[in-house]
Design a protein around this motif. Structure first.
Motif, mmCIF file in Angstrom:
data_model
loop_
_atom_site.group_PDB
_atom_site.id
_atom_site.type_symbol
_atom_site.label_atom_id
_atom_site.label_comp_id
_atom_site.label_asym_id
_atom_site.label_seq_id
_atom_site.Cartn_x
_atom_site.Cartn_y
_atom_site.Cartn_z
ATOM 1 N N PRO B 48 -4.203 5.502 -25.475
ATOM 2 C CA PRO B 48 -5.344 5.322 -24.574
ATOM 3 C C PRO B 48 -5.681 3.851 -24.343
ATOM 4 O O PRO B 48 -5.989 3.438 -23.231
ATOM 5 C CB PRO B 48 -6.492 6.044 -25.294
ATOM 6 N N LEU B 49 -5.592 3.055 -25.410
ATOM 7 C CA LEU B 49 -5.943 1.640 -25.261
ATOM 8 C C LEU B 49 -4.902 0.879 -24.441
ATOM 9 O O LEU B 49 -5.240 -0.052 -23.700
ATOM 10 C CB LEU B 49 -6.094 0.989 -26.642
ATOM 11 N N LEU B 50 -3.650 1.275 -24.589
ATOM 12 C CA LEU B 50 -2.623 0.609 -23.791
ATOM 13 C C LEU B 50 -2.731 1.008 -22.318
ATOM 14 O O LEU B 50 -2.485 0.203 -21.418
ATOM 15 C CB LEU B 50 -1.223 0.962 -24.314
ATOM 16 N N LEU B 51 -3.088 2.259 -22.113
ATOM 17 C CA LEU B 51 -3.147 2.768 -20.740
ATOM 18 C C LEU B 51 -4.379 2.280 -19.981
ATOM 19 O O LEU B 51 -4.324 2.076 -18.770
ATOM 20 C CB LEU B 51 -3.157 4.312 -20.765
ATOM 21 N N ASP B 52 -5.475 2.091 -20.691
ATOM 22 C CA ASP B 52 -6.746 1.810 -20.024
ATOM 23 C C ASP B 52 -7.078 0.317 -20.073
ATOM 24 O O ASP B 52 -7.668 -0.181 -21.032
ATOM 25 C CB ASP B 52 -7.862 2.621 -20.703
ATOM 26 N N ALA B 53 -6.727 -0.374 -18.993
ATOM 27 C CA ALA B 53 -6.974 -1.822 -18.943
ATOM 28 C C ALA B 53 -8.455 -2.145 -18.847
ATOM 29 O O ALA B 53 -8.869 -3.279 -19.073
ATOM 30 C CB ALA B 53 -6.237 -2.435 -17.766
ATOM 31 N N THR B 54 -9.261 -1.142 -18.518
ATOM 32 C CA THR B 54 -10.700 -1.410 -18.377
ATOM 33 C C THR B 54 -11.476 -1.048 -19.644
ATOM 34 O O THR B 54 -12.705 -1.158 -19.672
ATOM 35 C CB THR B 54 -11.290 -0.595 -17.206
ATOM 36 N N LEU B 101 4.132 -0.124 -21.223
ATOM 37 C CA LEU B 101 2.710 -0.259 -21.563
ATOM 38 C C LEU B 101 2.434 -1.563 -22.313
ATOM 39 O O LEU B 101 1.431 -2.237 -22.071
ATOM 40 C CB LEU B 101 2.264 0.934 -22.415
ATOM 41 N N VAL B 102 3.354 -1.910 -23.221
ATOM 42 C CA VAL B 102 3.181 -3.177 -23.955
ATOM 43 C C VAL B 102 3.273 -4.356 -22.979
ATOM 44 O O VAL B 102 2.503 -5.317 -23.071
ATOM 45 C CB VAL B 102 4.237 -3.307 -25.076
ATOM 46 N N ALA B 103 4.218 -4.264 -22.034
ATOM 47 C CA ALA B 103 4.341 -5.340 -21.033
ATOM 48 C C ALA B 103 3.055 -5.457 -20.223
ATOM 49 O O ALA B 103 2.615 -6.565 -19.894
ATOM 50 C CB ALA B 103 5.536 -5.068 -20.125
ATOM 51 N N GLY B 104 2.444 -4.324 -19.923
ATOM 52 C CA GLY B 104 1.164 -4.359 -19.209
ATOM 53 C C GLY B 104 0.089 -5.034 -20.044
ATOM 54 O O GLY B 104 -0.698 -5.843 -19.542
ATOM 55 N N LEU B 105 0.074 -4.722 -21.336
ATOM 56 C CA LEU B 105 -0.887 -5.354 -22.234
ATOM 57 C C LEU B 105 -0.695 -6.873 -22.237
ATOM 58 O O LEU B 105 -1.670 -7.635 -22.314
ATOM 59 C CB LEU B 105 -0.704 -4.787 -23.651
ATOM 60 N N ALA B 106 0.575 -7.294 -22.135
ATOM 61 C CA ALA B 106 0.883 -8.727 -22.191
ATOM 62 C C ALA B 106 0.319 -9.494 -20.999
ATOM 63 O O ALA B 106 0.283 -10.721 -21.015
ATOM 64 C CB ALA B 106 2.392 -8.933 -22.280
ATOM 65 N N ARG B 110 -3.003 -13.098 -24.424
ATOM 66 C CA ARG B 110 -2.096 -14.250 -24.354
ATOM 67 C C ARG B 110 -0.789 -13.994 -25.091
ATOM 68 O O ARG B 110 0.267 -14.416 -24.657
ATOM 69 C CB ARG B 110 -2.771 -15.480 -24.955
ATOM 70 N N THR B 111 -0.862 -13.308 -26.230
ATOM 71 C CA THR B 111 0.327 -13.111 -27.048
ATOM 72 C C THR B 111 0.295 -11.706 -27.636
ATOM 73 O O THR B 111 -0.771 -11.238 -28.042
ATOM 74 C CB THR B 111 0.369 -14.147 -28.198
ATOM 75 N N HIS B 154 9.664 -10.866 -21.528
ATOM 76 C CA HIS B 154 8.244 -11.263 -21.545
ATOM 77 C C HIS B 154 8.060 -12.327 -22.632
ATOM 78 O O HIS B 154 8.090 -12.021 -23.818
ATOM 79 C CB HIS B 154 7.357 -10.040 -21.820
ATOM 80 N N SER B 155 7.879 -13.553 -22.181
ATOM 81 C CA SER B 155 7.910 -14.669 -23.135
ATOM 82 C C SER B 155 6.739 -14.662 -24.105
ATOM 83 O O SER B 155 6.778 -15.347 -25.119
ATOM 84 C CB SER B 155 7.940 -15.992 -22.378
ATOM 85 N N ASN B 156 5.695 -13.922 -23.821
ATOM 86 C CA ASN B 156 4.547 -13.890 -24.743
ATOM 87 C C ASN B 156 4.522 -12.610 -25.589
ATOM 88 O O ASN B 156 3.524 -12.318 -26.223
ATOM 89 C CB ASN B 156 3.228 -14.042 -23.979
ATOM 90 N N VAL B 157 5.632 -11.868 -25.568
ATOM 91 C CA VAL B 157 5.728 -10.677 -26.426
ATOM 92 C C VAL B 157 6.806 -10.922 -27.479
ATOM 93 O O VAL B 157 7.924 -11.320 -27.140
ATOM 94 C CB VAL B 157 6.091 -9.421 -25.610
#
Lengths: 96, 564
Positions: B48-54, B101-106, B110-111, B154-157
């Protein structure tokens, strides 16, 4: 035996203190209250400590013992648990 | 004197499908992370946290997110464990979704740090069939490989190997911890994970160590070279300790190839020690592998301070390794900024001890890193020549060439690396991820240049950054960064010229540079006060201005090539 067990408990306290804030650390003394209304640890901290004591007993005394079970049984009849009482419970459980 | 800028607190968010309170506890107790707020999220809420950017968790900016899950976060892997024989394609497809989803979080923090999926080391899975298709270990290997590959762009992942944390302690996986507190690992695993996170934070914040200073006798080789002579030192050959010293040197050479500078501080006769380095047939490290040395009978702490000064570094960029605990203790007490790791007494353990250090972790390795020692060696040779001629003659003899290119996809990684690790010649000590830097540079008002330096001895690569931000009649120099390897050759003046030219091109009538003091950037202030051509205008914070209509002057001994 009591001294060896106390050492194990103190080493476990050292390990658990590594992840507690300075003001919430458990002091290494026989009277230190671990569980109960005046206990130094919350439930997760207590589990961490009891499992670490198990690990220390296994390493130092080469005995497998469920310290969590001992503590749980004790806390069913007594509201608090201090270091001295924990050491006594372990000592009794280790006696043949 | 300016006050240090007020420290803003950084924020680390922990996302996991298990209880990570113990990890949070270790992180909060780490003095080096005292400026960090660590926020645990409810376990089991990863998706849920990865999916929900808001989600409210993301309402405050996050500097670091740790996404640590068990492999069972993928339904298909859980089915595999249950014996349903889920196909690998389906498992990998779920990995792709998770990586997305992780890429979206990135894009929101920042990291991001993602520990690999692990299984209980004591689990035998399908036994001898476990590494064949259908086996648990086979699936896990492919899952981790796929995850790392998908996130590599993704350079920050950063996907990190969590199985190493599990191998270090026999009680690393604890069913009792799981059943009592929904945490699958023993304390040692969380302690290791916290160290890994701290290493990443140090790397991202430019605190990774840059210089490794070594003792010689019984550290690089066995025995006392002054007593036994170089042919008889313990190194290589058919001898356990000799092989171990040689292996240790190999590991040091490998470290040097990724950009760590090596130095020597040893109580020895210099001529005797260097003869051993030059002549012993089994030496892996030779004279030109060391950026500098102090080999004499003086106090090691004093020698170390002199050496780091010579290399234009701070003591806090250095690590000191010595077999002698008394010398280690003396250096640690006299130079508290230097990192002095405890060191095994047995040389057979040296390589292992070196390879376990996390203080050299960086977020990227560039060609400039690989050539760093060559650059320092060239500088040492230059320094040896320098007294014979005047400074101007010496600078002219360097045949300096500066190439300037705008920030682009080709140089972004190196520029971001330089931005985030340079401390001394750094006007504002601004730290940005690659994405943040790129986004900033693409704003119409802003420009970023990468400055490469070459002389007759070495190609130092991209060693400087200048960036400007302009609005109407006002332009400001935002970043002014130069590697310590090329200080003092007037490259700084070329960089000022770039900013002046940009201001003129935009029709600005004011060009300013605001110096933000840190513990390390005093050389920047000295340059701006004495040699930049800008004049002190106001403060605090200390601000310099170019005195228009003064014209810029490129130093005559430098050829400048502006590309693009």
């Amino acid at each position: 035996m009591l001294d060896a067990i106390t050492e194990c408990v103190f080493r476990a306290i050292d390990r658990v203190n590594e992840l507690l804030p300075p003001g919430e650390q458990v002091s290494k003394s026989a009277s230190s209250i671990l569980a109960g209304p005046a206990g130094a640890l919350d439930s997760m901290g207590l589990i961490n400590l009891l499992l670490e004591v198990e690990s220390q007993i296994a390493s130092a005394l080469h005995r497998q013992i469920s310290v969590v079970d001992l503590a749980t049984a004790h806390l069913a009849t007594d509201a608090s648990l201090d270091v001295q009482r924990l050491v006594q419970l372990i000592d009794a459980a280790l006696k043949p | 004197m300016n006050a240090l800028p007020e420290l803003t607190r950084s924020r680390c968010v922990l996302l996991s499908d298990f209880n990570v309170r113990n990890l949070a506890g270790y992180l909060r107790r780490d003095a080096a992370l005292s400026n960090w707020d660590v926020q645990e999220t409810d376990f089991g809420q990863v998706m849920p946290l990865l999916l929900d950017a808001t989600h409210e968790v993301w309402q405050r900016p996050g500097d670091l997110a740790v996404v640590w899950t068990l492999p069972q976060v993928l339904q298909s892997y859980e089915e595999l464990l249950d014996g349903h024989g889920a196909g690998l394609d389906r498992i990998l497809s779920e990995v792709d979704d998770f990586a997305g989803l992780v890429a979206g979080l990135a894009t929101r923090v920042r990291t991001v740090l993602v520990p690999t999926w692990t299984q209980d080391p004591s689990s035998r899975g399908l036994g001898v069939l476990d590494l064949r298709p259908g086996g648990h270990a086979h699936a896990l290997l492919r899952m981790n490989q796929r995850l790392a590959d998908r996130l590599a762009e993704h350079s920050n992942v950063f996907v990190v190997d969590a199985s190493r944390w599990l191998r270090l302690d026999k009680d690393s996986v604890s069913p009792k911890h799981w059943y009592f507190s929904k945490t699958p690992f023993g304390l040692s695993v969380f302690s290791q994970a916290a160290q890994e996170i701290r290493a990443l934070v140090d790397a991202v914040e430019g605190r990774a160590k840059k210089l490794l200073i070594l003792d010689l006798d019984n550290t690089l080789w066995g025995g006392i070279v002054g007593d036994c002579g170089w042919p008889n030192i313990g190194l290589g050959g058919h001898d356990a300790a000799g092989e171990a010293y040689k292996d240790f040197q190999r590991a040091l050479k490998s470290l040097q190839r990724r950009g760590i500078i090596l130095g020597l501080v040893s109580k020895n006769d210099e001529k005797v020690a260097l003869e051993a380095i030059d002549r012993h047939p089994e030496m892996v490290l030779r004279r030109d592998d060391f950026a500098g040395w102090r080999i004499n009978w003086e106090d090691k702490a004093t020698n170390i301070l002199e050496l780091v000064r010579e290399l234009n570094l701070g003591a806090d960029a250095a690590v000191f390794i010595d077999d002698n605990p008394a010398e280690r203790g003396r250096v640690a007490a006299a130079v508290p900024q230097i990192f002095v790791p405890s060191w095994p007494t047995d040389p057979l353990e040296y390589r292992r001890a070196l390879e376990a250090l996390s203080c050299f972790d960086t977020v990227s390795i560039s060609e400039e890193d690989r050539n760093r020692t060559r650059s320092y060696v060239a500088q040492r040779r230059l320094a040896n020549e320098r007294p014979a001629v005047s400074l101007r003659e010496w600078l002219t003899s360097l045949d300096l060439e500066v190439e300037v290119r705008p920030l682009s996809g080709e140089n972004l990684r190196r520029v971001a690396q330089l931005l985030n690790k340079t401390n001394q010649m750094n006007l504002s000590t601004r730290r940005l991820t690659e994405q943040e830097l790129l986004a900033w540079s693409t704003q119409e008002s802003n420009r970023v240049w990468a400055v490469s330096v070459k002389d007759r001895y070495a190609d130092h690569g991209i060693t400087g950054i200048v960036s400007t931000a302009c609005s109407g009649p006002d332009c400001s120099i935002v970043d002014f960064i130069l590697s310590c390897r090329v200080f003092g050759r007037d490259v700084e003046s070329v960089m000022v010229c770039l900013a002046v030219e940009e201001a003129q091109r935009r029709g600005a009538t004011r060009l300013s540079a605001t110096y933000l003091k840190t513990e390390k950037n005093a050389p920047t202030l000295e340059f701006f006060e004495k040699r930049s051509g800008l004049v002190l205008a106001e403060g605090p914070p200390t601000t310099f201005e170019w005195p228009f209509p003064k014209e810029r002057v490129v130093p005559p001994h430098i050829r400048v090539r502006v590309v693009g």
